[in-house]
Design a protein around this motif. Structure first.
Motif, PDB file in Angstrom:
ATOM      1  N   THR A   1       0.897  -1.218  -0.046  1.00  0.00           N
ATOM      2  CA  THR A   1       0.240   0.177  -0.144  1.00  0.00           C
ATOM      3  C   THR A   1       0.727   1.283   0.146  1.00  0.00           C
ATOM      4  N   LEU A   2       1.891   1.259   0.838  1.00  0.00           N
ATOM      5  CA  LEU A   2       2.835   2.688   0.865  1.00  0.00           C
ATOM      6  C   LEU A   2       3.217   3.124  -0.344  1.00  0.00           C
ATOM      7  N   PRO A   3       3.932   2.610  -1.356  1.00  0.00           N
ATOM      8  CA  PRO A   3       4.542   3.124  -2.312  1.00  0.00           C
ATOM      9  C   PRO A   3       3.346   3.646  -3.365  1.00  0.00           C
ATOM     10  N   TYR A   4       2.232   3.073  -3.467  1.00  0.00           N
ATOM     11  CA  TYR A   4       1.116   3.600  -4.391  1.00  0.00           C
ATOM     12  C   TYR A   4       0.353   4.761  -3.398  1.00  0.00           C
ATOM     13  N   PHE A   5       0.473   4.679  -2.052  1.00  0.00           N
ATOM     14  CA  PHE A   5      -0.113   5.777  -1.481  1.00  0.00           C
ATOM     15  C   PHE A   5       0.635   7.015  -1.782  1.00  0.00           C
ATOM     16  N   VAL A   6       2.051   6.843  -1.831  1.00  0.00           N
ATOM     17  CA  VAL A   6       2.748   7.968  -2.144  1.00  0.00           C
ATOM     18  C   VAL A   6       2.632   8.697  -3.564  1.00  0.00           C
ATOM     19  N   LEU A   7       2.364   7.597  -4.439  1.00  0.00           N
ATOM     20  CA  LEU A   7       2.338   8.103  -5.739  1.00  0.00           C
ATOM     21  C   LEU A   7       0.939   8.539  -6.104  1.00  0.00           C
ATOM     22  N   ALA A   8      -0.130   8.210  -5.501  1.00  0.00           N
ATOM     23  CA  ALA A   8      -1.414   8.663  -5.451  1.00  0.00           C
ATOM     24  C   ALA A   8      -1.484  10.144  -4.892  1.00  0.00           C
ATOM     25  N   LEU A   9      -0.810  10.529  -3.857  1.00  0.00           N
ATOM     26  CA  LEU A   9      -0.570  11.750  -3.198  1.00  0.00           C
ATOM     27  C   LEU A   9       0.223  12.562  -4.133  1.00  0.00           C
TER      28      LEU A   9
ATOM     29  N   ALA B   1      -9.576   3.944  -1.855  1.00  0.00           N
ATOM     30  CA  ALA B   1      -9.304   3.513  -3.275  1.00  0.00           C
ATOM     31  C   ALA B   1      -8.386   2.352  -3.168  1.00  0.00           C
ATOM     32  N   LEU B   2      -7.299   2.376  -2.288  1.00  0.00           N
ATOM     33  CA  LEU B   2      -6.341   1.196  -2.487  1.00  0.00           C
ATOM     34  C   LEU B   2      -6.939   0.120  -1.705  1.00  0.00           C
ATOM     35  N   GLY B   3      -7.814   0.357  -0.814  1.00  0.00           N
ATOM     36  CA  GLY B   3      -8.632  -0.891   0.023  1.00  0.00           C
ATOM     37  C   GLY B   3      -9.257  -1.651  -1.033  1.00  0.00           C
ATOM     38  N   ILE B   4     -10.071  -0.767  -1.797  1.00  0.00           N
ATOM     39  CA  ILE B   4     -11.135  -1.230  -2.751  1.00  0.00           C
ATOM     40  C   ILE B   4     -10.051  -2.319  -3.865  1.00  0.00           C
ATOM     41  N   GLY B   5      -9.125  -1.667  -4.284  1.00  0.00           N
ATOM     42  CA  GLY B   5      -8.195  -2.462  -5.136  1.00  0.00           C
ATOM     43  C   GLY B   5      -7.670  -3.740  -4.808  1.00  0.00           C
ATOM     44  N   LEU B   6      -7.095  -3.531  -3.401  1.00  0.00           N
ATOM     45  CA  LEU B   6      -6.700  -4.642  -2.542  1.00  0.00           C
ATOM     46  C   LEU B   6      -7.563  -5.927  -2.545  1.00  0.00           C
ATOM     47  N   LEU B   7      -9.006  -5.595  -2.128  1.00  0.00           N
ATOM     48  CA  LEU B   7     -10.130  -6.407  -2.085  1.00  0.00           C
ATOM     49  C   LEU B   7     -10.496  -7.184  -3.529  1.00  0.00           C
ATOM     50  N   ILE B   8     -10.454  -6.238  -4.607  1.00  0.00           N
ATOM     51  CA  ILE B   8     -10.810  -6.871  -5.876  1.00  0.00           C
ATOM     52  C   ILE B   8      -9.758  -7.981  -6.485  1.00  0.00           C
ATOM     53  N   SER B   9      -8.498  -7.580  -6.226  1.00  0.00           N
ATOM     54  CA  SER B   9      -7.507  -8.242  -6.854  1.00  0.00           C
ATOM     55  C   SER B   9      -7.232  -9.522  -5.885  1.00  0.00           C
TER      56      SER B   9
ATOM     57  N   LEU C   1     -12.495  -1.166   5.185  1.00  0.00           N
ATOM     58  CA  LEU C   1     -11.688  -1.581   3.973  1.00  0.00           C
ATOM     59  C   LEU C   1     -10.401  -1.988   4.365  1.00  0.00           C
ATOM     60  N   ALA C   2      -9.859  -1.566   5.366  1.00  0.00           N
ATOM     61  CA  ALA C   2      -8.458  -2.243   5.898  1.00  0.00           C
ATOM     62  C   ALA C   2      -8.557  -3.385   6.573  1.00  0.00           C
ATOM     63  N   LEU C   3      -9.794  -3.649   7.502  1.00  0.00           N
ATOM     64  CA  LEU C   3     -10.155  -4.721   8.380  1.00  0.00           C
ATOM     65  C   LEU C   3     -10.572  -5.676   7.112  1.00  0.00           C
ATOM     66  N   ALA C   4     -11.373  -5.530   6.183  1.00  0.00           N
ATOM     67  CA  ALA C   4     -11.819  -6.397   5.241  1.00  0.00           C
ATOM     68  C   ALA C   4     -10.684  -6.957   4.326  1.00  0.00           C
ATOM     69  N   SER C   5      -9.669  -5.961   3.841  1.00  0.00           N
ATOM     70  CA  SER C   5      -8.677  -6.446   3.256  1.00  0.00           C
ATOM     71  C   SER C   5      -7.789  -7.429   4.036  1.00  0.00           C
ATOM     72  N   ARG C   6      -7.378  -7.082   5.417  1.00  0.00           N
ATOM     73  CA  ARG C   6      -6.642  -8.296   6.157  1.00  0.00           C
ATOM     74  C   ARG C   6      -7.481  -9.471   6.192  1.00  0.00           C
ATOM     75  N   ALA C   7      -8.693  -9.245   6.277  1.00  0.00           N
ATOM     76  CA  ALA C   7      -9.443 -10.589   6.543  1.00  0.00           C
ATOM     77  C   ALA C   7      -9.418 -11.480   5.226  1.00  0.00           C
ATOM     78  N   VAL C   8      -9.373 -10.691   4.015  1.00  0.00           N
ATOM     79  CA  VAL C   8      -9.514 -11.471   2.736  1.00  0.00           C
ATOM     80  C   VAL C   8      -7.987 -12.066   2.566  1.00  0.00           C
ATOM     81  N   MET C   9      -7.097 -11.564   3.005  1.00  0.00           N
ATOM     82  CA  MET C   9      -5.772 -11.925   2.705  1.00  0.00           C
ATOM     83  C   MET C   9      -5.453 -13.028   3.649  1.00  0.00           C
ATOM     84  N   ARG C  10      -6.033 -12.927   4.688  1.00  0.00           N
ATOM     85  CA  ARG C  10      -5.710 -14.241   5.678  1.00  0.00           C
ATOM     86  C   ARG C  10      -6.446 -15.353   5.192  1.00  0.00           C
ATOM     87  N   LYS C  11      -7.561 -14.907   4.583  1.00  0.00           N
ATOM     88  CA  LYS C  11      -8.241 -16.199   4.214  1.00  0.00           C
ATOM     89  C   LYS C  11      -7.779 -16.866   2.967  1.00  0.00           C
TER      90      LYS C  11
END
Length: 385
Positions: free
Chosen positions: A239-247, A283-291, A372-382
């Protein structure tokens, strides 16, 4: 013994965790530099969108082809017609009778007809002079705008005539109006802040969705999962590199809005930055969830466009006033983060720090980012299981 060693183990774990996160961030940063598509989406795309929308898209109506029919050229009629000729909003076609004007309107070569009758000057003295306006109604919104422009031009002429001591066809009342927050009545004041929403949505959602899906396709993410790196560290490193790029893209948009299109920034830069950071995280969280769900670049990019860009474009208040849409659609917009971000942007840019607007919308963005942060972590753990 075990109780005493627990704090020591936790203390020793933090340097290892930070080293792993730093390694992941460095890896993603190098990937961004090596990948031309990431640079294109993160840097080139914001510039293209801000220039294309800022210069190419306008809700203002100018150079309206308008037939001005003067049935008898008295000085008053000619003076009124001159107001249309000198206005940047009209491209008048001067005519002497109605039949050719009606034919031009029928063929849609003009958008309207202003008819100044032969007895116009005689009725001015009686205070009941009239001007006929016929507008092509194919585009109802454009027709209303043209009608307002014509009424404004006639009103200016009537006020000038009244100031010279003549009776005014609009009556003795002189209406004085003022447009708050957009004195120039320039649609860029409305469009450019909303464009920032689209840029942040594309950079945050599309980049992360494609990058994570590409990692799944190439099998590199599976190699990463067998290492001691934890779920939250993977998410943070991605997340961090694309967060910086988005800013960085956000900064380009704000500078363009301020110095290219001269949109005022009446509120606090820090409020704007804080709300933008929250929206980028969403936006990053939605992208992580979908991918994480589809694991395919093509499908991930298409789903991201459907889930983020199109709602942000159509249902955020960027182009349409949400109060004018059907009730069911308006209720749906309350689950869209772009709605709240647009409200904050328009307030900070045009009206200033209006806290009754900023606070509830920012809290809504913060709640969505946390969810979305919690959902992303749950999906990745799953997925890891």
């Amino acid at each position: 013994m075990s109780t005493a060693s627990a704090p020591s183990n936790a203390t020793n774990a933090w340097p290892s965790k930070l080293r792993r996160i730093r390694a992941l961030v460095t890896k993603e940063g190098r990937q961004i530099v090596r990948d031309p598509s990431s640079i294109a989406i993160g840097v080139v795309l914001p510039l293209i969108l801000i220039l294309l929308f800022g210069y190419g898209l306008s809700l203002d109506v100018k150079n309206v082809p308008l037939a001005v029919v003067i049935e008898y050229p008295t000085p008053e009629a000619v003076e009124l017609a001159a107001g249309f000729q000198l206005s940047p909003y009209f491209h008048p076609w001067m005519m002497r009778s109605m039949p050719p004007a009606q034919q031009a309107l029928l063929e849609h070569r003009v958008d309207g007809i202003v008819r100044i009758p032969a007895d116009f000057s005689r009725h001015i003295g009686a205070g009941d002079a009239e001007v006929q306006l016929i507008v092509h109604g194919g585009d109802a919104n454009r027709a209303r705008i043209i009608e307002g422009y014509v009424q404004g031009a006639v009103g200016i002429w009537a006020a000038r005539l009244q100031a010279q001591g003549h009776a005014s066809p609009s009556g003795p009342v002189n209406l004085q109006s003022r447009l708050w927050f957009n004195e120039a009545n320039d649609s860029r004041y409305f469009l450019v802040p909303g464009l920032i929403v689209l840029v942040m949505t594309l950079i945050g959602g599309l980049l992360t969705a494609m990058v994570m899906a590409r990692e799944w396709e190439r099998g590199t993410l599976e190699s990463l999962l067998v290492t001691p790196v934890r779920t939250e560290e993977i998410l943070l490193g991605k997340t961090l590199p694309y967060f910086v790029l988005a800013l960085f893209g956000f900064m380009l948009c704000v500078l363009s809005a301020k110095f290219l299109f001269h949109v005022p920034l009446r509120g606090s830069v820090w409020v704007l930055l804080g709300a933008s950071m929250l929206y980028v995280l969403i936006a990053l969280g939605i992208g992580l969830l979908i991918s994480s769900w589809v694991k395919n670049q093509l499908v991930a990019s298409q789903l991201t466009m459907l889930a983020t860009f199109l709602p942000a474009f159509m249902l955020s208040g960027f182009l349409f006033d949400l109060r004018s849409v059907p009730t069911l659609v308006r209720l749906i917009t309350y689950i869209l983060p772009a709605r709240y971000y647009v409200a904050v942007l328009q307030s900070v840019f045009l009206a200033g720090d209006v806290w009754p607007v900023i606070i509830p919308n920012t809290l809504a963005l913060a709640a969505m980012a946390a969810a979305l942060a919690l959902a992303s972590r749950a999906v990745m753990r799953k997925t890891l299981a």
